[in-house]
Motif scaffolding. Structure first.
Motif, PDB file in Angstrom:
ATOM      1  N   THR A   1       0.843  -1.181   0.000  1.00  9.91           N
ATOM      2  CA  THR A   1       0.000   0.000   0.000  1.00  9.91           C
ATOM      3  C   THR A   1       0.876   1.227   0.000  1.00  9.91           C
ATOM      4  O   THR A   1       1.875   1.275   0.693  1.00  9.91           O
ATOM      5  N   MET A   2       0.530   2.276  -0.797  1.00  6.86           N
ATOM      6  CA  MET A   2       1.387   3.427  -0.947  1.00  6.86           C
ATOM      7  C   MET A   2       0.584   4.707  -0.856  1.00  6.86           C
ATOM      8  O   MET A   2      -0.572   4.734  -1.180  1.00  6.86           O
ATOM      9  N   THR A   3       1.254   5.781  -0.461  1.00  9.57           N
ATOM     10  CA  THR A   3       0.607   7.078  -0.396  1.00  9.57           C
ATOM     11  C   THR A   3       1.546   8.138  -0.900  1.00  9.57           C
ATOM     12  O   THR A   3       2.750   7.930  -1.015  1.00  9.57           O
ATOM     13  N   SER A   4       1.035   9.337  -1.192  1.00 10.07           N
ATOM     14  CA  SER A   4       1.874  10.459  -1.578  1.00 10.07           C
ATOM     15  C   SER A   4       1.150  11.747  -1.311  1.00 10.07           C
ATOM     16  O   SER A   4      -0.045  11.775  -1.096  1.00 10.07           O
ATOM     17  N   VAL A   5       1.903  12.844  -1.359  1.00 13.11           N
ATOM     18  CA  VAL A   5       1.337  14.160  -1.130  1.00 13.11           C
ATOM     19  C   VAL A   5       1.697  15.039  -2.299  1.00 13.11           C
ATOM     20  O   VAL A   5       2.788  14.950  -2.848  1.00 13.11           O
ATOM     21  N   GLU A   6       0.780  15.915  -2.720  1.00 11.49           N
ATOM     22  CA  GLU A   6       0.991  16.773  -3.879  1.00 11.49           C
ATOM     23  C   GLU A   6       2.110  17.775  -3.596  1.00 11.49           C
ATOM     24  O   GLU A   6       2.165  18.388  -2.534  1.00 11.49           O
TER      25      GLU A   6
ATOM     26  N   LYS B   1      -2.136   0.943   9.697  1.00 12.47           N
ATOM     27  CA  LYS B   1      -2.648   2.168  10.331  1.00 12.47           C
ATOM     28  C   LYS B   1      -1.487   3.056  10.777  1.00 12.47           C
ATOM     29  O   LYS B   1      -1.552   4.301  10.677  1.00 12.47           O
ATOM     30  N   SER B   2      -0.401   2.452  11.225  1.00 16.76           N
ATOM     31  CA  SER B   2       0.765   3.238  11.642  1.00 16.76           C
ATOM     32  C   SER B   2       1.385   3.965  10.450  1.00 16.76           C
ATOM     33  O   SER B   2       1.834   5.112  10.586  1.00 16.76           O
ATOM     34  N   VAL B   3       1.398   3.335   9.281  1.00 20.22           N
ATOM     35  CA  VAL B   3       1.929   3.993   8.083  1.00 20.22           C
ATOM     36  C   VAL B   3       1.099   5.225   7.750  1.00 20.22           C
ATOM     37  O   VAL B   3       1.638   6.312   7.473  1.00 20.22           O
ATOM     38  N   ALA B   4      -0.226   5.093   7.781  1.00 20.99           N
ATOM     39  CA  ALA B   4      -1.093   6.242   7.477  1.00 20.99           C
ATOM     40  C   ALA B   4      -0.864   7.378   8.469  1.00 20.99           C
ATOM     41  O   ALA B   4      -0.804   8.556   8.074  1.00 20.99           O
ATOM     42  N   ASP B   5      -0.750   7.040   9.746  1.00 24.49           N
ATOM     43  CA  ASP B   5      -0.525   8.078  10.755  1.00 24.49           C
ATOM     44  C   ASP B   5       0.817   8.785  10.538  1.00 24.49           C
ATOM     45  O   ASP B   5       0.912  10.020  10.649  1.00 24.49           O
ATOM     46  N   GLN B   6       1.857   8.026  10.210  1.00 26.97           N
ATOM     47  CA  GLN B   6       3.172   8.636  10.001  1.00 26.97           C
ATOM     48  C   GLN B   6       3.180   9.543   8.765  1.00 26.97           C
ATOM     49  O   GLN B   6       3.801  10.610   8.771  1.00 26.97           O
ATOM     50  N   VAL B   7       2.471   9.137   7.714  1.00 26.79           N
ATOM     51  CA  VAL B   7       2.435   9.960   6.501  1.00 26.79           C
ATOM     52  C   VAL B   7       1.748  11.290   6.786  1.00 26.79           C
ATOM     53  O   VAL B   7       2.230  12.369   6.399  1.00 26.79           O
TER      54      VAL B   7
END
Length: 511
Positions: free
Chosen positions: A61-66, A93-99
């Motif tokens: 699972t991956m995330t990014s910010v503009e 859930k820890s990954v989402a919180d850290q991002v």
């Protein structure tokens, strides 16, 4: 990992999540190197990277910010790796919180963790089936649970993308657990989309359905069919799937199918589900078996990380790099232009057909047969009306043993009426056009060629004269028919007068 490279080269901050730190560091290094080289090439050409919100990753699972473009010294802050197992909700859930804590928001969350096994259903153990469902279905559900609260609360919302498969629409053999998990992902996406729409949350929920894509999954997956599995042809380039994910990150769409074969399978399954299922079954058993032997005890990524798992492309050729249907799906303006051209072409065809029909109805070849039929019906009705008004011979009194008139039988009366109607029809035969032979029809279609010895083409005055003559012939026939009806009516009246006179004389004689 191709998705991470595409997002990074366009200026997005990318968080890659993996279950193995060594493989994760290797993937992050590759993505950073690719992004730096791309940005340097663009700067040499005098261009800029187009920053967009997106997110990428490899088997996770991956995330990014503009964000916009950044100097090379900031590349370590823009492309980050975080270790987590997607089957553990607390780690996800820890990954989402850290991002969110590090970058302030999550613009796009992509769920694309997947493992598979090539084996018959009866050869699949319960633990293997459970593991595939846990990674492919529960892993994506955990990612949505961890990211959705942030996507709904933040200003501007975000995009939640699930990578399913065309196997979620049309299953294939040897992959019972994988097919079941991808069906479950599509059901999860539909339910989540309905709930998000009902709560009016600014979150787009998209499903990506790739067809056969050249990924390393076939080389790293567990197999119990005795050989290394192969994708069903045609096989498409990995970058096509990455472009579809990047497009969904910026445009709220329901789903995107990657590969023309995926569109064809979806269409055929709706049109003929049994035939499509039989074809995929035969093709799955025949095309998924390669010529390379592979034991069921060979290393695989079902439970543990496999070395070189961070490679982008598989080893299968040839690979298609273009998919027109997918390209039109990600280019709405071109798609609308195509629809407009098709509608315009259809309108031209319909218009030409209408014009041709009107021309045919205005021509004498169309009018004359119908006018003749109309005159025939009118003549038949007039004749029947005249005959119905005449007295029957049985109504005339008999003054002697010999009847004054011969009493006709019903068959004779019917025969007389039919003969009169037939005479009127026979009079119209010259005006009814006969069916042309094949040679005559071909001759009529040939273009007229003017030769020095051939007669000249009739002028407009000659054509008008011929048309006037045809109209005159029709009116002349109508007048003749009217005269015949008047004559028949006169004969009927004379017969009635003679019968009345005869009856009067008979009465006087009796007196």
């Amino acid at each position: 990992m191709e998705t991470a490279m595409l997002m990074a080269e366009n200026g997005a901050r990318v968080i890659i999540v993996g279950r193995n730190q060594e493989g994760l560091d290797e993937a992050v290094t590759k993505v950073r190197s690719h992004a730096q080289m791309t940005m340097m090439e663009r700067m040499q050409e005098g261009g800029n990277g187009d920053g967009f919100s997106g997110m990428a990753g490899s088997q996770s699972t991956m995330t990014s910010v503009e964000t916009g473009g950044a100097p090379y010294t900031e590349m370590e802050d823009k492309i980050v790796g975080m270790e987590a197992d997607v089957t553990n909700f607390e780690q996800v859930k820890s990954v989402a919180d850290q991002v969110v804590q590090r970058f302030g928001r999550i613009d796009t969350w992509v769920n694309l963790a997947a493992v598979s096994e090539w084996a018959l259903f009866e050869d699949t153990s319960p633990d293997e089936f459970h593991r595939i469902i846990e990674v492919n279905l529960l892993g994506q559900a955990y990612g949505a649970m961890a990211s959705l609260p942030y996507l709904k609360q933040q200003t501007g919302g975000g995009a939640l993308i699930f990578v399913s498969s065309i196997a979620g629409r049309a299953p294939i053999p040897y992959q019972s657990a994988y097919n079941a998990s991808k069906h479950g992902v599509l059901g999860l996406v539909e339910t989540l989309r309905q709930e998000v729409k009902y709560t009016e949350s600014p979150v787009s929920v998209t499903a990506i359905l790739p067809a056969s894509v050249s990924t390393p999954m076939f080389e790293k997956a567990r197999t119990k069919i005795g050989v290394e599995p192969e994708p069903i042809k045609p096989v498409y380039e990995v970058r096509m799937a990455a472009r579809a994910i990047a497009y969904a990150a910026q445009h709220p769409v329901r789903e995107l199918i990657v590969g023309d074969s995926g569109y064809m399978i979806t269409f055929m399954r709706r049109l003929a589900p049994t035939l499509t299922s039989n074809y995929l079954g035969a093709a799955g058993f025949r095309q998924q078996r390669s010529q390379e032997f592979k034991s069921s005890q060979a290393p695989d990524n079902l439970y543990e990380h496999v070395s070189e798992e961070t490679q982008v492309e598989g080893e299968y050729t040839p690979v298609k790099k273009v998919s027109p249907l997918t390209w039109f799906s990600t280019h709405p303006k071109a798609r609308m232009a195509l629809y407009g051209a098709l509608l315009a072409g259809l309108g031209v065809l319909v218009g030409r057909r209408v014009v041709n029909i009107r021309r045919e109805r205005l021509s004498w070849r169309y009018k004359l047969p119908r006018q003749a039929k109309r005159f025939t019906r009118q003549a038949s009705k007039t004749a029947e009306k005249a005959l119905s008004g005449m007295p029957s011979p049985s109504d005339i009194p008999v003054v002697s043993r010999m009847p004054m008139f011969h009493k006709k039988t019903p068959m004779e009366r019917i025969s007389d009426r039919l003969s009169k109607v037939g005479a009127g029809i026979i009079a119209l035969i010259p005006f009814i056009p006969q069916k042309k032979s094949a040679a005559r029809r071909i001759t009529d279609r040939l273009p007229e060629v003017s030769m020095p010895w051939s007669p000249s083409k009739p002028s407009t005055l000659d054509r008008l004269t011929l048309s006037h003559q045809r109209q005159a012939a029709i009116y002349r026939f109508a007048r003749q028919s009217s005269k015949v009806m008047e004559k028949m009516d006169k004969q009927r009246k004379d017969t009635l007068k003679k019968a009345s006179r005869t009856m009067t004389e008979v009465g006087d004689r009796r007196k």
